[in-house]
Design a protein around this motif. Sequence first.
Motif, PDB file in Angstrom:
ATOM      1  N   THR A 202       0.814  -1.221   0.000  1.00 50.67           N
ATOM      2  CA  THR A 202       0.000   0.000   0.000  1.00 50.67           C
ATOM      3  C   THR A 202       0.844   1.265   0.000  1.00 50.67           C
ATOM      4  N   GLU A 203       1.910   1.250   0.799  1.00 53.49           N
ATOM      5  CA  GLU A 203       2.721   2.460   0.918  1.00 53.49           C
ATOM      6  C   GLU A 203       3.358   2.858  -0.408  1.00 53.49           C
ATOM      7  N   LEU A 206       0.730   4.165  -2.681  1.00 51.18           N
ATOM      8  CA  LEU A 206       0.324   5.517  -2.280  1.00 51.18           C
ATOM      9  C   LEU A 206       1.268   6.556  -2.891  1.00 51.18           C
ATOM     10  N   ARG A 237      -5.810   6.117  -0.602  1.00 47.14           N
ATOM     11  CA  ARG A 237      -5.161   6.910   0.465  1.00 47.14           C
ATOM     12  C   ARG A 237      -4.552   8.184  -0.146  1.00 47.14           C
ATOM     13  N   GLU A 240      -7.193  10.755  -0.626  1.00 42.38           N
ATOM     14  CA  GLU A 240      -7.549  11.327   0.688  1.00 42.38           C
ATOM     15  C   GLU A 240      -6.511  12.343   1.142  1.00 42.38           C
ATOM     16  N   SER A 241      -5.242  12.014   0.882  1.00 41.29           N
ATOM     17  CA  SER A 241      -4.168  12.883   1.401  1.00 41.29           C
ATOM     18  C   SER A 241      -4.168  14.253   0.732  1.00 41.29           C
ATOM     19  N   GLU A 263     -11.534  -1.938   5.387  1.00 42.81           N
ATOM     20  CA  GLU A 263     -11.988  -0.732   4.710  1.00 42.81           C
ATOM     21  C   GLU A 263     -13.517  -0.656   4.719  1.00 42.81           C
ATOM     22  N   THR A 270     -15.480   4.968   2.052  1.00 42.98           N
ATOM     23  CA  THR A 270     -14.259   5.581   1.529  1.00 42.98           C
ATOM     24  C   THR A 270     -14.274   5.447   0.002  1.00 42.98           C
TER      25      THR A 270
END
Length: 327
Positions: A202-203, A206, A237, A240-241, A263, A270
């Motif tokens: 995920t990171e 992102l 994400r 969202e950021s 989630e 979301t």
Amino acid sequence: MKLWKQAILAGAALLVAVGAASAQDVKIGFVVKQPEEPWFQDEWKFAQEAAKEKGFTLVEIGAEDGEKVQAAIDNLGAQGAQGFIICTPDVKLGPGIVAKAMANDLKLMTVDDRLVDNAGNPIEDVPHMGISATKIGETVGQAIVDEVKKRGWDMASVGAIKVSYDQLPTAVDRVAGATSVLEANGFPAANIFNAPQAKTDTEVALNAATTVINAHPEIQHWVAVGLNDEAVLGAVRATESVGISAANVVGVGIGGAESAINEFKKPSETGFFGTVIISPKRHGYETALNMYEWIANDAEPEKLILTSGQLATRGDYEQVRKDLGIE
Ligand code: FCA
């Protein structure tokens, strides 16, 4: 006559005993590339169910790179295992994995990610269970198209974040399946933005998606695709950021394990709209069982099994999981 009978009975008892002992002696490795990913934990969980049912030992090993894979195979050989199932960190390790398995006299099956040879072609001799990548990708694409229409967005003004991992053929097929359906439904190819990830978590997704979003401040509505739930969650994400609201985002993942469930459990919706649930039960339980049958009863597994997936959203994921027997 009596003696004969006794001899036959003794022989039969011995056979039964040998059969029982051999189930206990069977040791199978289950090697995965990303042990922290819920999908792989589920595969292990279901593989252990097969082990319990049949009475063999299943050895779980995480191997995040080529060196660890080599060590894992040698280790299994030294432990007296007879075979292993692997989802490799890199499909190009194919010829090396085949050679190491042979050197250690271990039967070999692959799961999820299919080994390739030096020319990049699948190694067809090694029994493999994977997902029907293109078809599942198409299901993702269709789910997005349906939701975009439902929200009344103008297809021409929507941006798509394509989180890609091109060194893995199943990943390429999954996202290509998804984008092909987007394009077939009027999504402009020029609005599909590539967000390459160097690692499938995920990171990293992102970060890749953030670059895309920052480069296109003109886009109001985003959709996101990727090889798994983690990739799409990374894109969500990222939206969202930068303050894009969930109402303007439709991400559809592939997997349906804990990453997606967490989630869906969040109190408010979301941008992670849905996931195509695939079966860790088939990939874990069935591969382990097939390996066991190969070792214990010389029943060779099918060379290629491709499993299907089913779309689920916040509202129905529990039911879909139940239907697939993966609660
Ligand atoms: C690949 C992906 C996993 C999972 C699996 C079926 O290995 O990296 O997340 O989707 O295929």
